[in-house]
Design a protein around this motif. Structure first.
Motif, short mmCIF file in Angstrom:
data_model
loop_
_atom_site.label_atom_id
_atom_site.label_comp_id
_atom_site.label_asym_id
_atom_site.label_seq_id
_atom_site.Cartn_x
_atom_site.Cartn_y
_atom_site.Cartn_z
N ASN A 93 -11.32 -7.32 -0.61
CA ASN A 93 -10.32 -6.88 0.34
C ASN A 93 -8.93 -7.22 -0.18
O ASN A 93 -8.69 -8.33 -0.62
CB ASN A 93 -10.52 -7.55 1.70
N CYS A 94 -8.06 -6.25 -0.09
CA CYS A 94 -6.69 -6.47 -0.54
C CYS A 94 -6.06 -7.59 0.28
O CYS A 94 -6.13 -7.60 1.50
CB CYS A 94 -5.88 -5.19 -0.38
N LYS A 95 -5.47 -8.52 -0.42
CA LYS A 95 -4.86 -9.66 0.23
C LYS A 95 -3.65 -9.24 1.07
O LYS A 95 -3.25 -9.93 1.99
CB LYS A 95 -4.39 -10.65 -0.84
N SER A 96 -3.10 -8.11 0.71
CA SER A 96 -1.89 -7.66 1.37
C SER A 96 -2.15 -6.71 2.53
O SER A 96 -1.65 -6.88 3.61
CB SER A 96 -0.96 -7.02 0.34
N CYS A 97 -2.97 -5.68 2.31
CA CYS A 97 -3.19 -4.68 3.37
C CYS A 97 -4.62 -4.69 3.90
O CYS A 97 -4.93 -4.01 4.86
CB CYS A 97 -2.81 -3.29 2.89
N GLY A 98 -5.52 -5.42 3.24
CA GLY A 98 -6.87 -5.54 3.76
C GLY A 98 -7.83 -4.46 3.32
O GLY A 98 -9.02 -4.49 3.63
N ILE A 113 -4.66 -8.03 -4.89
CA ILE A 113 -4.16 -6.94 -4.06
C ILE A 113 -4.55 -5.61 -4.67
O ILE A 113 -4.82 -5.51 -5.86
CB ILE A 113 -2.62 -7.02 -3.87
N CYS A 114 -4.60 -4.58 -3.82
CA CYS A 114 -5.05 -3.27 -4.27
C CYS A 114 -3.95 -2.58 -5.08
O CYS A 114 -2.80 -2.97 -5.02
CB CYS A 114 -5.47 -2.41 -3.08
N PRO A 115 -4.31 -1.54 -5.84
CA PRO A 115 -3.31 -0.86 -6.67
C PRO A 115 -2.10 -0.35 -5.89
O PRO A 115 -0.98 -0.38 -6.39
CB PRO A 115 -4.09 0.32 -7.26
N ASP A 116 -2.33 0.12 -4.65
CA ASP A 116 -1.21 0.59 -3.83
C ASP A 116 -0.20 -0.52 -3.61
O ASP A 116 1.00 -0.37 -3.81
CB ASP A 116 -1.72 1.08 -2.47
N CYS A 117 -0.73 -1.66 -3.16
CA CYS A 117 0.15 -2.78 -2.86
C CYS A 117 0.77 -3.33 -4.14
O CYS A 117 1.91 -3.76 -4.16
CB CYS A 117 -0.62 -3.89 -2.14
N PHE A 118 0.00 -3.29 -5.21
CA PHE A 118 0.53 -3.76 -6.48
C PHE A 118 1.72 -2.91 -6.89
O PHE A 118 2.76 -3.41 -7.30
CB PHE A 118 -0.56 -3.70 -7.56
#
Ligand SMILES: [Zn+2]
Ligand SMILES: [Zn+2]
Length: 132
Positions: free
Chosen positions: A6-11, A21-26
């Motif tokens: 799970n992305c630490k930022s958006c879940g 974190i996921c590529p989007d959040c990255f």
């Protein structure tokens, strides 16, 4: 088998490579970082607050960059952050050196240090703490 996380930022669930974190959040974080970096290239003496106001990147995010060592505060001298524990100015990480030391020693010494500072060397509580 797959390293889903799970992305630490958006879940959002994503395939973990090396980040939390996921590529989007990255990508978003990279955009923020570039904004901050570009601003600092032009304004090397800016403070965290100024940078945040001008780039619309949150102070929290900027501090994270500093903590991660991506922004070098020795280069941008006014870009210091505060120790989360005692509020003293530091250039990297979350805590100042003395707090780091104390945290290493454990909780028992954290109150001692405070008292010690308050008493400004009048008493020697620390002597009781057999520091090894
Ligand atoms: Zn995300
Ligand atoms: Zn501290």
């Amino acid at each position: 088998m797959e390293n889903l996380k799970n992305c630490k930022s958006c879940g959002k669930l994503f395939l973990k490579v090396s980040r939390n974190i996921c590529p989007d959040c990255f990508q978003e974080e990279e955009d923020c970082f570039l904004k901050v970096k570009n601003y600092l290239d032009e304004h090397p003496n800016a403070t965290v607050l100024e940078v945040s106001t001008e780039t619309e990147v949150t102070q929290k995010q900027i501090k994270k960059f500093i903590e991660e060592g991506r922004l070098i505060t020795t280069q941008f001298t006014r870009l210091s952050i505060e120790c989360e524990r005692c509020g003293v100015e530091i250039s990297q990480g979350k805590y100042c050196e003395s707090c780091q030391e104390e945290l290493k020693e454990g909780f028992k010494s954290s109150t001692t240090k405070k008292e010690e500072q308050k008493e400004a060397g009048k008493i020697h509580i620390r002597d009781r703490l057999d520091k090894r």
